[in-house]
Design a protein around this motif. Sequence first.
Motif, short mmCIF file in Angstrom:
data_model
loop_
_atom_site.label_atom_id
_atom_site.label_comp_id
_atom_site.label_asym_id
_atom_site.label_seq_id
_atom_site.Cartn_x
_atom_site.Cartn_y
_atom_site.Cartn_z
N TYR A 143 22.70 5.76 37.49
CA TYR A 143 22.26 6.78 36.53
C TYR A 143 21.19 7.70 37.09
CZ TYR A 143 24.65 4.08 32.88
OH TYR A 143 25.59 3.43 32.12
N TRP A 145 18.56 6.51 38.48
CA TRP A 145 17.30 5.78 38.43
C TRP A 145 17.07 4.96 39.68
CZ3 TRP A 145 17.79 1.59 33.98
CH2 TRP A 145 19.00 0.91 34.11
N GLN A 368 18.19 8.04 30.74
CA GLN A 368 18.20 9.45 30.38
C GLN A 368 16.79 9.96 30.12
OE1 GLN A 368 20.57 10.40 26.93
NE2 GLN A 368 20.52 12.60 27.34
N ARG A 369 15.98 9.15 29.42
CA ARG A 369 14.62 9.56 29.08
C ARG A 369 13.68 9.48 30.29
NH1 ARG A 369 10.51 6.33 26.97
NH2 ARG A 369 11.97 4.71 26.33
N GLY A 372 14.84 11.59 33.38
CA GLY A 372 14.64 12.98 32.97
C GLY A 372 13.18 13.39 33.08
N LEU A 375 12.29 13.82 36.86
CA LEU A 375 12.83 15.04 37.45
C LEU A 375 12.06 16.27 36.99
CD1 LEU A 375 16.66 14.30 37.14
CD2 LEU A 375 15.26 14.21 39.21
N GLU A 376 11.58 16.24 35.77
CA GLU A 376 10.84 17.38 35.24
C GLU A 376 9.38 17.37 35.68
OE1 GLU A 376 9.97 19.49 30.88
OE2 GLU A 376 11.09 17.62 31.01
#
Length: 392
Positions: A143, A145, A368-369, A372, A375-376
């Motif tokens: 994913y 991760w 996802q959380r 995410g 990456l941000e």
Amino acid sequence: MSNKIVQDESVQVTAEASGTAAEPASASRRKFLGTAGVGAAAAAVGTVAMPNVSRAQTTTLRFQSTWPARDIFHEFATDYANTVNKLSGGRLKLEVLPAGAVVGALQLQDAIIAGALDGGHGVSAYWFGKHGAFSLFGTPPAYGWRANQMLGWIKYGGGKELYNELLRDVLKLDLVGFLYGPMPTQPLGWFRKEIKSADDLKGMKYRTVGLAADLYKEMGVAVTIMGGPDIVPALDRGLLDGAEFNNPSSDRALGFQDVAKNYVVGSYHQSCECFEVIFNRSKFEGLPQELQAILETGAEAASADMAWKAMDRYSKDLKALKDAGVKVTKTPENILQAQLQAWDKVIENRSKDPFFKKVLDSQRAWAQRVVGFDLEFEAPQEMAYNHFFKNS
């Protein structure tokens, strides 16, 4: 050797803190009885205080790893045991044995359930044949991760509770387990010929474990599952065309470089993984609660040290492999794309099992959380590295 818990009793006085050797239990008892009358008389007149005497009991657990003694993974198992032994102050001792000392690597879980061993060190993907979800706690889908993010899911995302549900409720195994020790992305593996495309893997006799076996079957690979100690001999005899194990230190110690020279790294088949320590539940629950807590928190303490040691050793051993003539290349992008497409099919097929899907849904929400956020929020690593080191 008896497989029951061994208990040794001794009398410890405050003088032990100075580093003096402990006397045999029988001598300690004789000295105590010989001075009992004096102590009683002193107590009667209230003028002499008795020395601080405590009764210590050492519980020894037979603890086997799934790794050869020369592998850094066995060293990690020993590091965990040393952490536990130190934290317990001598009340608990894990006696560490290498793979094969009592049973083979893939028989460890059954031996612990049967009581032939008290505990052990391995990876949950080895028990994939009992339930596919075991691999989700060791080698989950890619994913995006990293292993430390997966361990974050174990600790704070519901993973620990789901793992315990698998052991206790789904399979009803007489086991207690703790997941720890983040592993970096694993290599595609070792090959005698160059690997340039997914077509080069089709029909290949290849070793892997866990859900990666499903993934490679989707890609047309002939998968063989075997324990670490057996891989290099199988490659040497031509029983395998290619194989992955885990990392440069383990691979070098096992001798992969002696039977193959193409080392392809950075694969999605096992992009993150962690270790598992397991104990016979009945033995574990028979321990005092503070020792149970040490076995669990010892895993977290050893986890950090393992990650830092791996940074040092893996990078050194990768350089040593290159210096020895091994050709190290990155997994071609077309293979990475094929792996992700295969993951889609594996997830779809395995999600027909309700518990597997329950774990998967929990992992997806966490990844996802958390990924995410990374990456941000994090600065690009490769840009800064290339700025300072590309021409070094």
